[in-house]
Design a protein around this motif. Structure first.
Motif, PDB file in Angstrom:
ATOM      1  N   TYR A 240       0.277  14.325  -2.575  1.00  0.00           N
ATOM      2  CA  TYR A 240       0.821  13.022  -2.972  1.00  0.00           C
ATOM      3  C   TYR A 240       0.387  11.926  -2.001  1.00  0.00           C
ATOM      4  N   ALA A 241       0.574  12.171  -0.704  1.00  0.00           N
ATOM      5  CA  ALA A 241       0.288  11.138   0.288  1.00  0.00           C
ATOM      6  C   ALA A 241      -1.202  10.828   0.398  1.00  0.00           C
ATOM      7  N   SER A 242      -2.056  11.819   0.219  1.00  0.00           N
ATOM      8  CA  SER A 242      -3.498  11.614   0.410  1.00  0.00           C
ATOM      9  C   SER A 242      -4.191  11.076  -0.838  1.00  0.00           C
ATOM     10  N   THR A 243      -3.508  11.034  -1.968  1.00  0.00           N
ATOM     11  CA  THR A 243      -4.145  10.556  -3.198  1.00  0.00           C
ATOM     12  C   THR A 243      -3.344   9.502  -3.951  1.00  0.00           C
ATOM     13  N   LEU A 244      -2.020   9.605  -3.965  1.00  0.00           N
ATOM     14  CA  LEU A 244      -1.202   8.752  -4.823  1.00  0.00           C
ATOM     15  C   LEU A 244      -0.484   7.630  -4.091  1.00  0.00           C
ATOM     16  N   ASP A 245       0.029   7.905  -2.904  1.00  0.00           N
ATOM     17  CA  ASP A 245       0.966   6.982  -2.268  1.00  0.00           C
ATOM     18  C   ASP A 245       0.371   5.595  -2.065  1.00  0.00           C
ATOM     19  N   ALA A 246      -0.647   5.487  -1.241  1.00  0.00           N
ATOM     20  CA  ALA A 246      -1.279   4.186  -1.002  1.00  0.00           C
ATOM     21  C   ALA A 246      -1.934   3.651  -2.269  1.00  0.00           C
ATOM     22  N   THR A 247      -2.479   4.541  -3.084  1.00  0.00           N
ATOM     23  CA  THR A 247      -3.178   4.116  -4.299  1.00  0.00           C
ATOM     24  C   THR A 247      -2.262   3.356  -5.245  1.00  0.00           C
ATOM     25  N   THR A 248      -1.012   3.788  -5.366  1.00  0.00           N
ATOM     26  CA  THR A 248      -0.092   3.104  -6.284  1.00  0.00           C
ATOM     27  C   THR A 248       0.175   1.670  -5.835  1.00  0.00           C
ATOM     28  N   TYR A 249       0.276   1.432  -4.527  1.00  0.00           N
ATOM     29  CA  TYR A 249       0.476   0.064  -4.036  1.00  0.00           C
ATOM     30  C   TYR A 249      -0.769  -0.777  -4.257  1.00  0.00           C
ATOM     31  N   VAL A 250      -1.928  -0.208  -3.982  1.00  0.00           N
ATOM     32  CA  VAL A 250      -3.180  -0.940  -4.143  1.00  0.00           C
ATOM     33  C   VAL A 250      -3.394  -1.306  -5.610  1.00  0.00           C
ATOM     34  N   TYR A 251      -3.279  -0.328  -6.475  1.00  0.00           N
ATOM     35  CA  TYR A 251      -3.613  -0.534  -7.888  1.00  0.00           C
ATOM     36  C   TYR A 251      -2.678  -1.540  -8.548  1.00  0.00           C
TER      37      TYR A 251
END
Length: 492
Positions: free
Chosen positions: A359-370
Motif C-alpha cells: 500500500y505505502a509503496s504504490t498507493l499512498d502517495a499516488t492517491t494524493y498526487v493523482y
C-alpha cells in the motif's frame, strides 16, 4: 479491542484506566467514537477548503488549519473526561482534514510537471514519518509508571509541535502562482511581477532551456486567467458539467478507494489484532511501531518511482497486491483461530506487513498526487476538498464499526477490504486516465475537453482556454502558441 490511533496512546495502561475503558461495558463503542469523530471532523475540515483556499489563499488557509490542529491536540492532552477528549478529537480532525487537503494542493500548484509526483509525494512521506515518530514516542512512554498521566498526555501534546511549526513558517513561503490573487496581478497588466513570483516557486534551474519551459507554462496560466475573468465557475459546476463531474468522481474515488485496502484499520487497531494472535502488551506495541515505520519507507519508494512508472500502473499493482495480502491474512488468522498454531500467527503478522508495504509503496502517495492534479486551476481547491472528503468518509465507514465487527465476525471483516479493493482495481482500469509528465493545463484534454475557439491576448498570442457548449462553459485544454511552440502537446 484496544485502539492505537497513530501514536499508540490508546493502548497505554494509564490512558485505559484514567478513562475507565478497562471496566466500561461500552468500550468498543467508545473506541469507535474516538476514531469516528476524528474522521467526521476531517471530512468537514476538508470540505471547508472549498471556500477558504480560494477566498483567503493557500497560505492563510494552511495557517488556520494548523491552529485548529494545535488547539485540538493541546486540549486532548489536557482532557479530564471522555466527552472533552472526544470533542477535541473532532477539533483536531477539522485541522487535519484541512491540512491534508491544502498541502498537496499547494505542492501541486508550485511543482514542475516532470517532478510533480515526487514533490506532491512528499505529503505521503511526511505523513508516514509523522506516524512512525508518534508511534515510537508512544512506545517509549509505555515504560513510564502506569499511574502517571504523562504516559499518555505528553505523547498527545507532542503533536502540537509540527502544527505550530507549520503555522509560524507558512508565511515565509511564496503564495501559489495559481491562486486568484496572482491572476489579479496578471489581469492588471503587472506581467513581470507575476512572472517573477511564478519563477520563484517553479523554476528548477537557471539554464535557458528550463527558463523557456517555465515561461511557456506561465503563458498557459496567463491565457487561462484572461478567459476566467469572463467565465466564473461555481462549486456546483463540479457536479453539473460533464468533464468536471468525471474529474470529481475520479478524485473522490481515488481517496475513498485508498481506504479500501484496509490499512487504516490496522493502523488504528493493530495492537488488538496482534494481541488476538497471542502477543503480549510490549510485543504488540513494538510490532505496531515497526509496522508504521514501514509506511514511511514505502512512501519514500512511492514518491521516488511515481514519475518514472506513472500513476495507473502503481494503482493497478497496489490494489492487486493488497488483495493478495488480505486474502493471505484471512487464511492465516482463520487457521490460527482454529488451531492456535504459532507459525500461523507469525504468517498473519507477515501478511499485515506485506499489505502495508504494498500500500505505502504504490498507493499512498499516488492517491494524493493523482487527486490533486486532475482538476483545472479555477476548480482545483474545490475539487481537491471534495476528493479528500472521500478519504475521511472512507475512514469513518471502516473505522467506526471496526471494534464491533472484529468482536462479532473476527477475521471475516478483512473480506470487506478484499471485495472493495477488487472493485477499485476495475474502476482504475476503466475510469482513470494517465496524467504522468503532463502540465496541469494539458491534463484537461484527458477528460474529454476540446478546443472550440482561439481568443487572442493583448500581445497577439493565440489562446484556447474554455469551450462553450450552448452556454455550458467548462474549463478545457489550453492550446497556447508561444514563439512557434504548441504547448498543448500537439505538433503544429
Amino acid at each position: 479491542m484496544r485502539l492505537a490511533p497513530k501514536d499508540g496512546w490508546g493502548s497505554l495502561p494509564s490512558f485505559i484506566s484514567y478513562f475507565g475503558l478497562d471496566t466500561a461495558s461500552n468500550t468498543p463503542q467508545v473506541e469507535g467514537a474516538i476514531n469516528g469523530v476524528f474522521q467526521a471532523g476531517g471530512l468537514i475540515g476538508a470540505l471547508t477548503c472549498t471556500w477558504t483556499a480560494d477566498k483567503f489563499g493557500r497560505r492563510k488557509a494552511l495557517f488556520v488549519g494548523s491552529m485548529f490542529a494545535t488547539v485540538g491536540g493541546a486540549l486532548q492532552a489536557g482532557s479530564v473526561h471522555m466527552a472533552m477528549f472526544i470533542i477535541m478529537r473532532f477539533i483536531s480532525g477539522l485541522g487535519i482534514g484541512a491540512l491534508i487537503t491544502l498541502v498537496p494542493l499547494y505542492l501541486t500548484e508550485v511543482a514542475p510537471p516532470k517532478i510533480r509526483g515526487l514533490v506532491v509525494g512528499t505529503t505521503g512521506i511526511m505523513i508516514g514519518f509523522g506516524y512512525a515518530s508518534a508511534s515510537w514516542i508512544g512506545f517509549g512512554f509505555y515504560f513510564l509508571e502506569n499511574g502517571s498521566g504523562a504516559q499518555w498526555r505528553v505523547p498527545i501534546a507532542i503533536q502540537c509541535v509540527p502544527a505550530l511549526g507549520l503555522a509560524f513558517s507558512v508565511f515565509f513561503l511564496a503564495e501559489s502562482p495559481r491562486w486568484r490573487k496572482i491572476p489579479t496581478v496578471i489581469a492588471n497588466d503587472r506581467y513581470e511581477e507575476a512572472f517573477q513570483v511564478f519563477v520563484k516557486v517553479h523554476a528548477e534551474s537557471s539554464d535557458q532551456a528550463d527558463m523557456n519551459s517555465v515561461h511557456a507554462e506561465f503563458e498557459l496560466i496567463r491565457a487561462q486567467i484572461i478567459h476566467e475573468k469572463h467565465n466564473a465557475v461555481r462549486f456546483l459546476d463540479l457536479f453539473t458539467h460533464k468533464t468536471l463531474r468525471r474529474r470529481t468522481l475520479v478524485g473522490f474515488l481515488t481517496l475513498l478507494g485508498g481506504q479500501a485496502a484496509g490499512t487504516q484499520v490496522v493502523n488504528n487497531y493493530g495492537p488488538s489484532l496482534y494481541a488476538a494472535l497471542g502477543y503480549d502488551g510490549t510485543q504488540t506495541l513494538l510490532i505496531q511501531c515497526c509496522w508504521i515505520t514501514t509506511v514511511a519507507i514505502g512512501n519514500i519508494i512511492n514518491a521516488s518511482i511515481i514519475d518514472k512508472l506513472g500513476r495507473r500502473p502503481l494503482l493497478h499493482f497496489g490494489f492487486a497486491a493488497c488483495i493478495i495480502a488480505m486474502i493471505g491474512e484471512c487464511v492465516t488468522v482463520s487457521t490460527f483461530q482454529r488451531s492456535g498454531s504459532r507459525p500461523a500467527a507469525s504468517a498473519a503478522v507477515f501478511f499485515l506487513f506485506l499489505e502495508v508495504f504494498c500500500y505505502a509503496s504504490t498507493l499512498d502517495a499516488t492517491t494524493y498526487v493523482y487527486s490533486s492534479e486532475v482538476f483545472p486551476t479555477p476548480m482545483r481547491a474545490k475539487g481537491m476538498a471534495v476528493s479528500i472528503s472521500g478519504l475521511f468518509l472512507g475512514g469513518l465507514l471502516i473505522l467506526e464499526p471496526a471494534p464491533t465487527a472484529f468482536a462479532r465476525i473476527h477475521w471475516k471483516y478483512f473480506l470487506v477490504f478484499v471485495c472493495a479493493s477488487s472493485v477499485m482495481l476495475v474502476v482504475v482500469h476503466f475510469l482513470f486516465p494517465e496524467t504522468n509528465q503532463k502540465s496541469l493545463e494539458e491534463i484537461s484534454a484527458l477528460f474529454g475537453d476540446t478546443v472550440e475557439h482561439d481568443p487572442v491576448s493583448a500581445d497577439g498570442q493565440n489562446l484556447s482556454i474554455f469551450e462553450d457548449r450552448g452556454g455550458d462553459k467548462a474549463p478545457v485544454d489550453v492550446n497556447l502558441k508561444v514563439k512557434g511552440t504548441n504547448t498543448s502537446g500537439r505538433s503544429d
